[in-house]
Enzyme design. Structure first.
Site, PDB file in Angstrom:
ATOM      1  N   ARG A   1      -9.785  -1.914   0.424  1.00 44.84           N
ATOM      2  CA  ARG A   1     -10.905  -2.032  -0.513  1.00 44.84           C
ATOM      3  C   ARG A   1     -12.155  -1.316   0.031  1.00 44.84           C
ATOM      4  NH1 ARG A   1     -10.340  -8.461  -0.443  1.00 44.84           N
ATOM      5  NH2 ARG A   1      -8.193  -7.770  -0.119  1.00 44.84           N
TER       6      ARG A   1
ATOM      7  N   LYS B   1      -2.075  -7.305  12.354  1.00 44.07           N
ATOM      8  CA  LYS B   1      -0.966  -7.897  11.600  1.00 44.07           C
ATOM      9  C   LYS B   1       0.124  -8.374  12.549  1.00 44.07           C
ATOM     10  CE  LYS B   1      -1.123  -4.977   7.423  1.00 44.07           C
ATOM     11  NZ  LYS B   1      -1.403  -6.031   6.429  1.00 44.07           N
TER      12      LYS B   1
HETATM   13  N1  BES Z   1      -1.901  -2.831   3.121  1.00 46.99           N
HETATM   14  C1  BES Z   1      -2.096  -4.225   3.005  1.00 46.99           C
HETATM   15  C2  BES Z   1      -1.446  -4.837   1.775  1.00 46.99           C
HETATM   16  C3  BES Z   1       0.057  -4.774   1.707  1.00 46.99           C
HETATM   17  C4  BES Z   1       0.824  -5.855   2.096  1.00 46.99           C
HETATM   18  C5  BES Z   1       0.680  -3.655   1.182  1.00 46.99           C
HETATM   19  C6  BES Z   1       2.197  -5.787   1.997  1.00 46.99           C
HETATM   20  C7  BES Z   1       2.069  -3.596   1.095  1.00 46.99           C
HETATM   21  C8  BES Z   1       2.810  -4.666   1.494  1.00 46.99           C
HETATM   22  C9  BES Z   1      -3.585  -4.537   2.936  1.00 46.99           C
HETATM   23  O1  BES Z   1      -4.415  -3.676   3.628  1.00 46.99           O
HETATM   24  C10 BES Z   1      -3.785  -5.885   3.558  1.00 46.99           C
HETATM   25  O2  BES Z   1      -3.547  -6.000   4.724  1.00 46.99           O
HETATM   26  N2  BES Z   1      -4.236  -6.851   2.767  1.00 46.99           N
HETATM   27  C11 BES Z   1      -4.444  -8.156   3.237  1.00 46.99           C
HETATM   28  C12 BES Z   1      -5.767  -8.653   2.692  1.00 46.99           C
HETATM   29  C13 BES Z   1      -6.215  -9.960   3.285  1.00 46.99           C
HETATM   30  C14 BES Z   1      -6.621  -9.763   4.720  1.00 46.99           C
HETATM   31  C15 BES Z   1      -7.384 -10.462   2.466  1.00 46.99           C
HETATM   32  C16 BES Z   1      -3.306  -9.033   2.761  1.00 46.99           C
HETATM   33  O3  BES Z   1      -2.872  -8.870   1.619  1.00 46.99           O
HETATM   34  O4  BES Z   1      -2.822  -9.832   3.548  1.00 46.99           O
HETATM   35 MN    MN Z   2      -4.611  -4.187   5.679  1.00 46.22          MN
END
Ligand code: BES
Ligand code: MN
Ligand code: ZN
Length: 496
Positions: free
Chosen positions: A344, A270
């Site tokens: 997931r 990230k």
């Molecule tokens: N933990 C994150 C989602 C999240 C984002 C929670 C902001 C709280 C605040 C999750 O694991 C994630 O990174 N999701 C990705 C999925 C994508 C790679 C398909 C996302 O939402 O960017």
């Molecule tokens: Mn994630």
């Protein structure tokens, strides 16, 4: 630890540091809410004039302070706005805002409308939740401590129902507080083992049965999702199972929570400004733990099991790679095209495992997608399901519990976007739009045949990055706990 009590004592004699009253915003201007009459008397019936003079209009969230100059035993009146008309949530928020403004005081009496047990519960819950502070890492004494003694003043005290309402409020607030504390804990001090230990301790204290699988057992039993996500970290993963069972239970509900103690994204790293709040990525697992703790205290006629799917998602030489294929518990394969779509993967393992309890209903809770924030904002959870009736009833349960939730679809035609060139399914979609639904559709593939299931995406609601409001502090909020407790009670009542 805050002490909560209930009294019907006269306002003039309340020996406290402050009394809290309500102000309603009427067409004709601000008017005092029920509960404030005794305080008004001490001001010769001119309290509303004093408040108006200070600019009070009765708007929700507004807090106005007036010194009593000896008119009351208490030195301070705190008037809090209730808006034009008030329901349970308005009472909770007003009590919360008032208590937040009184941090650092010793004792507070709350004289908001509390004529019925429901109103007593709302006022008490809001006051307790607004009185939260996370001070575990503060040094020195420059930080305001929560109020030590909260007294809810109500005419209804004589009825046992009001006492029961107060106790329920305390139970729910304790559970929410546990979740907030866990979410706020820095990830170096709440790694997967520490979260599993906390769950074991809370579970045992609550009389739940507790089972914890460590990394070896997870590999042996084939939990490929949890193992795959956890393998990049020096802090190995865990799967916790908690169970509560009433002797006369007719139905079983299973809760499954996402417990990523820190989500760096893994090798699909990230950016820094998306990572700095990812200690909150275990908010779903914490909510399941908090709910089971409250359920054990409340004792509904139901069997409730909770699964906490716990791992730390880190990049390293042992981390899973984009294009690796995992085998989820039960045998389905997943191509991991983005290691940041890790929630997931751990949830899939735990949902399949939950099916072995033969539940009548599975409800999973996860800080699953940034897309949830895009679609619904920071305060409203998305609710998806494999059954329209279940989705509606879970949204309704959230509303009755005082939590904001909204129904979202799982369109069948989006499933093909998750087709993988090599495995049964991919963990991300080739399509950019509707990411919250894509994640829900992925999870649905792992729900055992014939089992009713709902999915709560609480990415926004679990953590408040903005300013505090009502009874919601900065940081961990405890989102979904009250909804899950309500769901368990609805299942117990045969309504869900
Ligand atoms: N933990 C994150 C989602 C999240 C984002 C929670 C902001 C709280 C605040 C999750 O694991 C994630 O990174 N999701 C990705 C999925 C994508 C790679 C398909 C996302 O939402 O960017
Ligand atoms: Mn994630
Ligand atoms: Zn995550």
């Amino acid at each position: 630890m805050t002490n909560l009590s209930l009294t019907s004592a006269e306002s003039a004699s309340l020996d406290v540091d402050a009394v809290v009253i309500g102000v309603v915003s009427d067409d004709s201007g601000p008017v005092l809410a029920p509960g404030a009459a005794g305080v008004d008397q001490a001001f010769q019936g001119r309290l509303i004039d004093a408040l108006s003079g200070l600019g009070a209009a009765g708007k929700a969230g507004e807090v106005t302070k007036v010194p009593t100059l000896g008119n009351l035993a208490a030195p301070l009146v705190v008037a809090v706005g209730l808006g034009e008309s008030y329901d349970g949530e308005a009472l909770r928020r007003a009590a919360g805002a008032a208590l937040r403004s009184l941090a650092g005081s010793g004792s507070v009496a709350v004289l908001l409308p509390a004529a019925t047990p429901d109103e007593v519960a709302a006022v008490a819950t809001g006051a307790l939740l607004g009185n939260y502070a996370y001070l575990n890492y503060r040094t020195g004494d420059g930080h305001k401590r929560p109020v030590e003694e909260i007294t809810v003043v109500s005419e209804a005290v004589a009825t046992g129902d009001a006492r029961a309402a107060l106790e329920r409020a305390q139970t729910l607030a304790d559970a929410v507080t546990l979740v907030r504390d866990l979410v706020n804990t820095p990830p170096s001090d709440l790694n997967p083992e520490a979260l599993a230990d906390a769950a074991r301790q809370v579970g045992e204290e609550s009389g739940l049965s507790v089972e914890v699988l460590d990394e070896k057992e997870l590999v042996e039993s084939g939990f490929g999702g949890i193992v795959g996500v956890g393998q990049g970290s020096v802090n190995p993963p865990r799967l916790v199972r908690l169970a509560y069972e009433h002797p006369e239970a007719a139905k079983t509900v299973a809760f499954v929570g996402k417990g990523i103690t820190f989500d760096s994204g893994g090798l699909s790293l990230k950016p820094a400004d998306s990572m700095d709040w990812m200690k909150s990525d275990m908010g779903g697992a914490a909510a399941v733990l908090g709910a089971l703790k409250a359920i054990a205290a409340l004792g509904p006629k139901v069997k409730a099991v909770g699964y906490l799917a716990i791992a730390e998602n880190m990049p390293s030489g042992t981390a899973q790679r984009p294009s690796d294929v995992l085998t989820i518990y039960g045998g389905k394969t997943v191509e991991v095209l983005n290691t940041d779509a890790e929630g997931r993967l751990v949830m899939a393992d735990a949902i399949v495992r939950a099916g072995e309890d033969e539940p009548d209903l599975i409800v999973d809770v996860a800080t699953l997608t940034g897309a949830q924030l895009v679609a619904l904002g920071t305060r409203t959870a998305g609710v998806m399901a494999n059954d329209d009736d279940v989705r509606e009833k879970v949204v309704d349960a959230a509303g009755r519990a005082g939590e904001s939730a909204w129904p979202m679809p799982l369109p069948d035609d989006m499933r093909k976007n998750l087709d993988s060139a090599v495995a049964d399914i991919a963990n991300i979609s080739g399509e950019r739009w509707g990411g919250m639904l894509t994640a829900g559709i992925f999870l649905k593939e792992f729900v055992p045949e014939g089992v009713r299931w709902a999915h709560l995406d609480i990415a926004g609601p679990s953590f408040n990055q903005g300013q505090p409001y009502g009874y919601t502090p900065k940081g961990g909020t405890g989102a979904a706990v009250r909804t899950l407790v309500q769901v368990a009670e609805d299942v117990a009542a045969g309504a869900l």
